[in-house]
Design a protein around this motif. Structure first.
Motif, PDB file in Angstrom:
ATOM      1  N   TRP A 206       0.833  -1.211   0.000  1.00  0.00           N
ATOM      2  CA  TRP A 206       0.000   0.000   0.000  1.00  0.00           C
ATOM      3  C   TRP A 206       0.863   1.253   0.000  1.00  0.00           C
ATOM      4  O   TRP A 206       0.562   2.227  -0.713  1.00  0.00           O
ATOM      5  CB  TRP A 206      -0.921  -0.022   1.214  1.00  0.00           C
ATOM      6  CG  TRP A 206      -1.910   1.100   1.254  1.00  0.00           C
ATOM      7  CD1 TRP A 206      -3.051   1.225   0.500  1.00  0.00           C
ATOM      8  CD2 TRP A 206      -1.860   2.256   2.104  1.00  0.00           C
ATOM      9  NE1 TRP A 206      -3.710   2.382   0.834  1.00  0.00           N
ATOM     10  CE2 TRP A 206      -3.003   3.040   1.813  1.00  0.00           C
ATOM     11  CE3 TRP A 206      -0.973   2.707   3.077  1.00  0.00           C
ATOM     12  CZ2 TRP A 206      -3.280   4.235   2.466  1.00  0.00           C
ATOM     13  CZ3 TRP A 206      -1.234   3.906   3.735  1.00  0.00           C
ATOM     14  CH2 TRP A 206      -2.380   4.659   3.435  1.00  0.00           C
ATOM     15  N   ALA A 207       1.943   1.239   0.765  1.00  0.00           N
ATOM     16  CA  ALA A 207       2.821   2.410   0.835  1.00  0.00           C
ATOM     17  C   ALA A 207       3.477   2.685  -0.513  1.00  0.00           C
ATOM     18  O   ALA A 207       3.521   3.828  -0.987  1.00  0.00           O
ATOM     19  CB  ALA A 207       3.879   2.201   1.914  1.00  0.00           C
ATOM     20  N   TYR A 208       4.005   1.633  -1.125  1.00  0.00           N
ATOM     21  CA  TYR A 208       4.641   1.817  -2.433  1.00  0.00           C
ATOM     22  C   TYR A 208       3.625   2.286  -3.473  1.00  0.00           C
ATOM     23  O   TYR A 208       3.914   3.148  -4.317  1.00  0.00           O
ATOM     24  CB  TYR A 208       5.294   0.519  -2.900  1.00  0.00           C
ATOM     25  CG  TYR A 208       6.795   0.594  -3.056  1.00  0.00           C
ATOM     26  CD1 TYR A 208       7.407   1.654  -3.733  1.00  0.00           C
ATOM     27  CD2 TYR A 208       7.613  -0.406  -2.545  1.00  0.00           C
ATOM     28  CE1 TYR A 208       8.791   1.714  -3.878  1.00  0.00           C
ATOM     29  CE2 TYR A 208       9.003  -0.358  -2.682  1.00  0.00           C
ATOM     30  CZ  TYR A 208       9.578   0.703  -3.354  1.00  0.00           C
ATOM     31  OH  TYR A 208      10.942   0.760  -3.503  1.00  0.00           O
ATOM     32  N   LEU A 209       2.424   1.725  -3.450  1.00  0.00           N
ATOM     33  CA  LEU A 209       1.383   2.155  -4.382  1.00  0.00           C
ATOM     34  C   LEU A 209       1.027   3.616  -4.149  1.00  0.00           C
ATOM     35  O   LEU A 209       0.822   4.371  -5.114  1.00  0.00           O
ATOM     36  CB  LEU A 209       0.151   1.262  -4.246  1.00  0.00           C
ATOM     37  CG  LEU A 209       0.282  -0.115  -4.900  1.00  0.00           C
ATOM     38  CD1 LEU A 209      -0.819  -1.055  -4.408  1.00  0.00           C
ATOM     39  CD2 LEU A 209       0.239   0.012  -6.422  1.00  0.00           C
ATOM     40  N   ALA A 210       0.966   4.037  -2.883  1.00  0.00           N
ATOM     41  CA  ALA A 210       0.698   5.449  -2.593  1.00  0.00           C
ATOM     42  C   ALA A 210       1.803   6.335  -3.152  1.00  0.00           C
ATOM     43  O   ALA A 210       1.546   7.432  -3.677  1.00  0.00           O
ATOM     44  CB  ALA A 210       0.548   5.655  -1.079  1.00  0.00           C
ATOM     45  N   MET A 211       3.050   5.871  -3.060  1.00  0.00           N
ATOM     46  CA  MET A 211       4.171   6.621  -3.624  1.00  0.00           C
ATOM     47  C   MET A 211       4.057   6.727  -5.140  1.00  0.00           C
ATOM     48  O   MET A 211       4.301   7.780  -5.726  1.00  0.00           O
ATOM     49  CB  MET A 211       5.496   5.940  -3.277  1.00  0.00           C
ATOM     50  CG  MET A 211       5.956   6.134  -1.853  1.00  0.00           C
ATOM     51  SD  MET A 211       7.442   5.153  -1.506  1.00  0.00           S
ATOM     52  CE  MET A 211       8.588   5.759  -2.746  1.00  0.00           C
ATOM     53  N   ALA A 218       2.598  13.446  -1.673  1.00  0.00           N
ATOM     54  CA  ALA A 218       1.365  13.004  -1.024  1.00  0.00           C
ATOM     55  C   ALA A 218       1.651  12.460   0.370  1.00  0.00           C
ATOM     56  O   ALA A 218       0.907  12.721   1.328  1.00  0.00           O
ATOM     57  CB  ALA A 218       0.665  11.947  -1.875  1.00  0.00           C
ATOM     58  N   LEU A 219       2.742  11.720   0.505  1.00  0.00           N
ATOM     59  CA  LEU A 219       3.103  11.162   1.810  1.00  0.00           C
ATOM     60  C   LEU A 219       3.585  12.252   2.753  1.00  0.00           C
ATOM     61  O   LEU A 219       3.300  12.232   3.948  1.00  0.00           O
ATOM     62  CB  LEU A 219       4.176  10.096   1.620  1.00  0.00           C
ATOM     63  CG  LEU A 219       3.683   8.843   0.880  1.00  0.00           C
ATOM     64  CD1 LEU A 219       4.847   8.021   0.369  1.00  0.00           C
ATOM     65  CD2 LEU A 219       2.802   8.008   1.777  1.00  0.00           C
ATOM     66  N   ARG A 220       4.332  13.206   2.211  1.00  0.00           N
ATOM     67  CA  ARG A 220       4.796  14.317   3.041  1.00  0.00           C
ATOM     68  C   ARG A 220       3.613  15.123   3.560  1.00  0.00           C
ATOM     69  O   ARG A 220       3.535  15.456   4.745  1.00  0.00           O
ATOM     70  CB  ARG A 220       5.733  15.221   2.234  1.00  0.00           C
ATOM     71  CG  ARG A 220       6.329  16.383   3.058  1.00  0.00           C
ATOM     72  CD  ARG A 220       6.876  17.477   2.174  1.00  0.00           C
ATOM     73  NE  ARG A 220       5.832  18.113   1.380  1.00  0.00           N
ATOM     74  CZ  ARG A 220       4.977  19.008   1.868  1.00  0.00           C
ATOM     75  NH1 ARG A 220       5.030  19.370   3.150  1.00  0.00           N
ATOM     76  NH2 ARG A 220       4.058  19.549   1.090  1.00  0.00           N
ATOM     77  N   ARG A 221       2.679  15.436   2.670  1.00  0.00           N
ATOM     78  CA  ARG A 221       1.526  16.242   3.049  1.00  0.00           C
ATOM     79  C   ARG A 221       0.665  15.514   4.076  1.00  0.00           C
ATOM     80  O   ARG A 221       0.187  16.111   5.054  1.00  0.00           O
ATOM     81  CB  ARG A 221       0.710  16.565   1.797  1.00  0.00           C
ATOM     82  CG  ARG A 221      -0.373  17.604   2.006  1.00  0.00           C
ATOM     83  CD  ARG A 221      -0.868  18.161   0.683  1.00  0.00           C
ATOM     84  NE  ARG A 221      -1.270  17.103  -0.241  1.00  0.00           N
ATOM     85  CZ  ARG A 221      -0.620  16.814  -1.370  1.00  0.00           C
ATOM     86  NH1 ARG A 221       0.465  17.497  -1.709  1.00  0.00           N
ATOM     87  NH2 ARG A 221      -1.044  15.841  -2.159  1.00  0.00           N
ATOM     88  N   ALA A 222       0.474  14.211   3.890  1.00  0.00           N
ATOM     89  CA  ALA A 222      -0.312  13.444   4.858  1.00  0.00           C
ATOM     90  C   ALA A 222       0.371  13.420   6.214  1.00  0.00           C
ATOM     91  O   ALA A 222      -0.290  13.476   7.260  1.00  0.00           O
ATOM     92  CB  ALA A 222      -0.520  12.019   4.343  1.00  0.00           C
TER      93      ALA A 222
END
Length: 431
Positions: A206-211, A218-222
């Motif tokens: 899931w993390a890699y797909l989010a990247m 997106a990960l930084r903003r979250a």
């Protein structure tokens, strides 16, 4: 929360069994530590071959050179370590030297006054280490831990299985990966090994797909806002659902652990699955937990996580982390000197030769001999960005919720839109 770190150059985990080692000094010293008797309580998770005896020998050699220093070693399995560390830190008494992945948990330990600021003590030699590897251990500009290993997660695959299924090259897109899964299943080959019981291996997907879908931004903003309830994170869950619906995992995946004799690593090491998404330590765990104790040898290959069509992420952005050690607040004076000895170039080279460690000492990086680690190091060398594991980058409660929520998605209990709401609720509560 820890944000992704961008950089252009950034060059072992759990198993079975626990035990304790007591090493007392009995010889002369090459560098002086304070003369009064000292005992260093050292907890680590390299509790199997190949690093278990290497760490023990390094401690023995150090205590032999420092007659006033005794080193008590407590090797623990990964999940047991996390549970016992959480319990002992609640009591305000962390070990003197203990395994750390930096990030959100280390920040909490810093804010609770449980770990020592070692900035001044390491300043004379910190320049020997890869700067980016230090990022997870640097909190508000101060250093609270030292990394001995750094790497990334990717797909380890069985070349023979790919060949048998007519897969001529590793997939580079998500669609290509799903097609490869279909080809493997058609040949009666289990496509993917997964330790569903441990949960953290599932969060890699899931993390890699989010990247790949939303990019590092997106990960930084979250991480800053605590809001994971966005289209990019929902899409990541939907793409993962596509994979799960193909039933790609081994028969017992929901109850499988990572490092056990019938777990994820062993499934790969015994040739019973074609792929696993795992970090740089995977080959050593495959070997140590396999029936042959050798794994699948030169049949093993590596490829990076594929891109997602239409995604904003860079194909060369890496997801991973490393292993390091933090120093407890009441650690004896010799602790940082002992830590320095573990990071010396000769000891880092020795650790690298086991194949279980990608060194952080610049003088040792070029001496990586293990071909699998060379491949990972080569990918890291050209990585355009880097994201720390989400269950380490974010506060522990958020990281645990990510693991739990992804696990619920993978077993069919929650939808992609539901898990992002659950993660957001916990993340907001931590702000």
């Amino acid at each position: 929360m820890t944000a992704p770190v961008s950089r252009r150059s950034l060059l072992g985990l759990a198993g079975l069994g626990t035990g304790a080692f007591l090493l007392g000094g009995c010889g002369g010293g090459e560098s002086d530590s304070p003369g009064s008797p000292q005992t260093i309580n050292w907890w680590h998770i390299q509790n199997t071959e190949p690093m278990l005896p290497v760490w023990a020998d390094m401690a023995r050699l150090y205590s032999g050179r420092h007659p006033n220093v005794t080193i008590e070693i407590e090797p623990l399995e990964n999940e047991i370590f996390k549970a016992e560390l959480a319990e002992i830190t609640k009591q305000g008494a962390p070990p003197d030297l203990f395994q750390s992945w930096g990030g959100g948990l280390l920040r909490q330990q810093v804010e609770a006054g449980l770990v020592k600021d070692i900035t001044a003590e390491v300043e004379p030699w910190i320049g020997q280490l890869l700067p980016a590897a230090l990022q997870p251990y640097t909190i508000d500009g101060r250093i609270y831990g030292i990394p001995f290993d750094v790497g990334m997660t990717g797909f380890w695959y069985n070349r023979d299985h790919f060949s048998d299924a007519g897969i001529t090259s590793p997939p580079t897109t998500w669609t290509g990966l799903l097609e490869a899964v279909g080809k493997l299943k058609a040949r009666g080959i289990t496509p993917i090994a997964l330790a569903g019981k441990d949960k953290w291996p599932g969060h890699f997907y899931w993390a890699y797909l989010a990247m790949r879908v939303g990019g590092l931004e997106a990960l930084r903003r979250a991480g800053e806002t605590g809001n994971f309830d966005t289209p990019d994170f929902v899409t990541a869950g939907e793409r993962l659902q596509e994979l799960v619906d193909l039933r790609p995992f081994q028969r017992n995946w929901r109850n499988a652990e990572y490092g056990t004799e019938d777990g994820q690593g062993a499934t790969m090491g015994n040739g019973d699955a074609a792929m696993e998404l795992m970090g740089q330590w995977a080959p050593s765990i495959q070997a140590s937990s396999s029936k042959s104790k050798r794994g699948i040898g030169n049949q093993l290959g590596f490829f990076t996580f594929p891109t997602v069509e239409g995604g904003k992420g860079d194909a060369t952005d890496a997801f991973g982390g490393g292993n390091g050690f933090a120093v407890g607040r009441d650690a004896p004076p010799a602790t940082v000197d002992f830590l320095r000895s573990l990071l010396r170039s000769d000891n880092q080279r020795r650790a690298a030769e086991t194949g279980a460690v990608l060194p952080t000492n610049l003088a040792a990086v070029g001496r990586i001999k293990d071909p699998n680690n060379q491949v990972v190091a080569a990918h890291l060398a050209v990585a355009s960005g880097f994201q720390l594991y989400l269950d380490q980058a974010y506060p522990p409660a958020v990281g645990q919720q990510v693991n739990d929520s992804v696990a619920e998605l993978m077993v069919g209990r929650k939808r992609p839109d539901q898990i992002v709401r659950d993660i957001t609720a916990v993340a907001k509560s931590q702000q």
